[in-house]
Enzyme design. Structure first.
Site, PDB file in Angstrom:
ATOM      1  N   ARG A  16       0.807  -1.276   0.112  1.00 17.65           N
ATOM      2  CA  ARG A  16       0.003   0.058   0.017  1.00 17.65           C
ATOM      3  C   ARG A  16       0.945   1.307   0.085  1.00 17.65           C
ATOM      4  O   ARG A  16       0.393   2.241  -0.351  1.00 17.65           O
ATOM      5  CB  ARG A  16      -0.894  -0.120   1.096  1.00 17.65           C
ATOM      6  CG  ARG A  16      -1.958  -0.887   1.042  1.00 17.65           C
ATOM      7  CD  ARG A  16      -3.202  -0.873   2.215  1.00 17.65           C
ATOM      8  NE  ARG A  16      -2.667  -1.665   3.310  1.00 17.65           N
ATOM      9  CZ  ARG A  16      -3.223  -1.644   4.576  1.00 17.65           C
ATOM     10  NH1 ARG A  16      -4.180  -0.908   4.849  1.00 17.65           N
ATOM     11  NH2 ARG A  16      -2.717  -2.534   5.410  1.00 17.65           N
ATOM     12  N   ASP A 103       6.299  -1.357  11.956  1.00 15.76           N
ATOM     13  CA  ASP A 103       5.919  -0.087  11.263  1.00 15.76           C
ATOM     14  C   ASP A 103       5.066   0.723  12.465  1.00 15.76           C
ATOM     15  O   ASP A 103       4.024   1.613  11.961  1.00 15.76           O
ATOM     16  CB  ASP A 103       4.874  -0.547  10.117  1.00 15.76           C
ATOM     17  CG  ASP A 103       3.770  -1.311  10.804  1.00 15.76           C
ATOM     18  OD1 ASP A 103       3.603  -1.399  11.989  1.00 15.76           O
ATOM     19  OD2 ASP A 103       2.817  -1.603   9.747  1.00 15.76           O
ATOM     20  N   GLU A 155     -11.811  -9.540  15.555  1.00 16.48           N
ATOM     21  CA  GLU A 155     -11.374  -8.948  14.361  1.00 16.48           C
ATOM     22  C   GLU A 155     -12.755  -8.041  13.866  1.00 16.48           C
ATOM     23  O   GLU A 155     -13.812  -8.601  14.231  1.00 16.48           O
ATOM     24  CB  GLU A 155     -11.020  -9.744  13.372  1.00 16.48           C
ATOM     25  CG  GLU A 155      -9.493 -10.431  13.523  1.00 16.48           C
ATOM     26  CD  GLU A 155      -8.628  -9.518  13.756  1.00 16.48           C
ATOM     27  OE1 GLU A 155      -8.325  -8.435  13.087  1.00 16.48           O
ATOM     28  OE2 GLU A 155      -7.650  -9.552  14.885  1.00 16.48           O
ATOM     29  N   ASN A 228       0.777   2.177   7.151  1.00 17.38           N
ATOM     30  CA  ASN A 228       0.368   1.172   5.885  1.00 17.38           C
ATOM     31  C   ASN A 228       0.370   1.902   4.763  1.00 17.38           C
ATOM     32  O   ASN A 228       0.504   1.352   3.553  1.00 17.38           O
ATOM     33  CB  ASN A 228      -0.816   0.387   6.348  1.00 17.38           C
ATOM     34  CG  ASN A 228      -0.603  -0.539   7.305  1.00 17.38           C
ATOM     35  OD1 ASN A 228       0.273  -1.339   7.677  1.00 17.38           O
ATOM     36  ND2 ASN A 228      -1.520  -0.354   8.170  1.00 17.38           N
ATOM     37  N   ARG A 333      29.340  23.375   0.972  1.00 15.44           N
ATOM     38  CA  ARG A 333      29.102  21.992   0.451  1.00 15.44           C
ATOM     39  C   ARG A 333      30.056  21.031   1.397  1.00 15.44           C
ATOM     40  O   ARG A 333      30.732  21.542   2.117  1.00 15.44           O
ATOM     41  CB  ARG A 333      29.529  22.067  -1.116  1.00 15.44           C
ATOM     42  CG  ARG A 333      28.417  22.732  -1.825  1.00 15.44           C
ATOM     43  CD  ARG A 333      28.829  22.678  -3.304  1.00 15.44           C
ATOM     44  NE  ARG A 333      29.428  21.573  -3.811  1.00 15.44           N
ATOM     45  CZ  ARG A 333      29.867  21.364  -5.008  1.00 15.44           C
ATOM     46  NH1 ARG A 333      30.273  22.584  -5.730  1.00 15.44           N
ATOM     47  NH2 ARG A 333      30.304  20.357  -5.533  1.00 15.44           N
ATOM     48  N   ASN A 386      39.285  25.545  -9.750  1.00 14.36           N
ATOM     49  CA  ASN A 386      39.973  24.142  -9.037  1.00 14.36           C
ATOM     50  C   ASN A 386      39.973  22.738  -9.839  1.00 14.36           C
ATOM     51  O   ASN A 386      40.458  21.961  -9.701  1.00 14.36           O
ATOM     52  CB  ASN A 386      39.191  23.691  -7.590  1.00 14.36           C
ATOM     53  CG  ASN A 386      37.663  23.723  -8.073  1.00 14.36           C
ATOM     54  OD1 ASN A 386      36.939  24.389  -8.891  1.00 14.36           O
ATOM     55  ND2 ASN A 386      36.932  22.742  -7.111  1.00 14.36           N
TER      56      ASN A 386
END
Length: 457
Positions: A16, A103, A155, A228, A333, A386
């Site tokens: 998902r 998760d 459930e 999910n 940088r 450079n």
């Protein structure tokens, strides 16, 4: 105290999420979900942690490094099947095992500890972590008896009308007596619509054996969120970000607008630092006290010294000293080392360079692959040239050098201590100390040139 173990379920691909990246590796505030879980488990007294991996197993292992043992679930046949893969490591152990999904990045070590404590106090064989929600649709319901123990776990699709009204849900996190867990796993069937082996069935097996099954309800439903899809990932990020920002504010950091400030989980910030809106602070960045960051600055794996200001600029994988002023619109940088009391102004780019104490590059310059000494002035438009198309070379500028505007220093080249570079020069040879170097074409004025040009036209 009884021995404690943890099993973390991290084998699913997470279809998902619609991503090439495996679900548990999706970051929340800069850290993979599963790493949040493992790090919080590590705060407990746990003898051994076992992570069940499947899809992306090697990537998951690489992220967790030495934080866990691993077992592989070759086929994803359900949560009970996943836990059973740990039998070779934990099957003979005596103690209590925490089972938690990889998760669920928001669950805290405090909640895990409270669950374990409740489990031991009630001498349970299994304890379910539950939560209360006004929107329980889709979640399994926990049915308690008169004594408050778990009667059954249902459930959502199997609930009747009365059970559907119950707002206490099963979060999918459990404590088990380790021996009872692995014995019950042998009895779990896959006789269901999905043909999978479900961990909640262990609860029913233990109940049928007249064992004590308890439930501990956490006060914070958000902690139990399983991620999910991308919508839930965004919500977890929002909650985690709020938690992180509040932590820093309670420790003496001023965050002007926490809803528009993005700080990763691993960041350290000193007191009396001010973070302005739009700032993004990532990786393993450390910010000392009394700094000002932002607005709209981005720091990644940076070290910022005390009293420094980073305004509307980017600093990546570099070290910034004390009382440094950077920005607006500067870019530091990787592999740069900016020493104390340096000024890096607007539209200046620094790359793999050392800038000595008290030096200045106030505007519109590129300083790359350079070793710049102390108290150097780099005028507007200064450039270290450079790169020759094949390799990079070093420019060395010693202390107290003055580089005039629009000067090019073509590496490899050294400018000696106290030297002056005339504006507009292109320097291709070393400059001795205390000298003035002029490297530009002689000015020629052609009088009446425009008049002659107009006559021709």
């Amino acid at each position: 105290m009884t021995n404690r173990f943890a099993i973390i379920l991290a084998a699913g691909q997470g279809t998902r999420m619609k991503s090439k990246l495996y679900k548990v590796l999706h970051p929340v505030c800069g850290k993979p979900m599963v790493e949040h879980v493992v790090d919080n488990v590590s705060k407990l007294t746990v003898e051994r942690t076992v992570t069940v991996v499947g899809h992306g197993a090697e990537l998951v292992k690489s992220k967790l490094l030495n934080k866990s043992d691993f077992v592989v679930q070759e086929e994803q046949l359900g949560t009970a099947h996943a836990v059973k893969q740990a039998k070779g490591i934990l099957g003979d152990e005596e103690g209590t095992t925490l089972v938690i999904c990889g998760d669920t990045p928001l669950i805290t070590s405090e909640t895990m500890e409270a669950l374990l404590k409740h489990h031991h106090e009630h001498k349970a064989k299994a304890t379910v972590l539950t939560a209360y929600t006004d929107q329980p649709d889709g979640y399994g319901r926990v049915i308690r008896n008169a004594e408050g123990l778990v009667e059954k776990n249902v459930e959502h699709k199997d609930t009747n009308e009365e059970e559907r009204k119950i707002k206490e849900i099963n979060t999918g996190t459990y404590c088990f007596d380790n021996q009872a867990l692995f014995q019950a796993l042998e009895k779990v069937s896959n006789d269901n619509a999905q043909g999978e082996y479900y961990l909640p069935d262990v609860i029913e097996i233990l109940k049928n054996q007249n064992e004590v099954v308890s439930a501990y309800q956490t006060a914070d439903f958000d902690e139990t969120m399983g991620v999910n899809d991308r919508v839930a990932l965004s919500e977890a990020e929002r909650i985690m970000r709020k938690r992180i920002n509040e932590y820093h504010m309670r420790n003496g950091v001023t965050i002007i607008d926490p809803t528009h400030t993005y700080i990763d989980a691993s960041i350290r910030i000193g007191s009396d630092t001010i973070i302005y809106p739009g700032s993004i602070i990532k990786g393993n960045t450390t910010i000392a006290e009394d700094c000002q960051i932002g607005p709209n600055s981005e720091l990644y794996n940076a070290v910022i010294g005390p009293g420094s200001v980073i305004q509307q600029s980017v600093v990546r994988e570099s070290t910034i000293g004390a009382r440094v002023d950077i920005g607006p619109f500067a870019h530091i940088r990787p592999e740069s080392n900016i020493h104390d009391e340096v000024k890096i102004g607007n539209f200046v780019e620094i790359k793999k360079a050392v800038i000595g104490k008290g030096s200045k590059a106030s505007h519109l310059s590129y300083i790359g692959d350079a070793d710049v000494g102390e108290n150097v002035n780099l005028g507007c438009g200064s450039i270290t040239v450079n790169y020759n198309g094949k390799s990079k070379s070093l420019t060395k500028i010693e202390d107290d050098v003055f580089v005039g505007c629009n000067s090019n220093l073509v590496a490899p080249v050294t400018v000696g201590k106290g030297a002056y570079i005339a504006a507009g020069s292109t320097i291709t040879k070393d400059v001795p100390g205390e000298s003035l170097s002029i490297a530009r074409a002689r000015q020629v004025n052609k009088e009446d040139y425009v008049k002659k040009l107009n006559l021709k036209n």
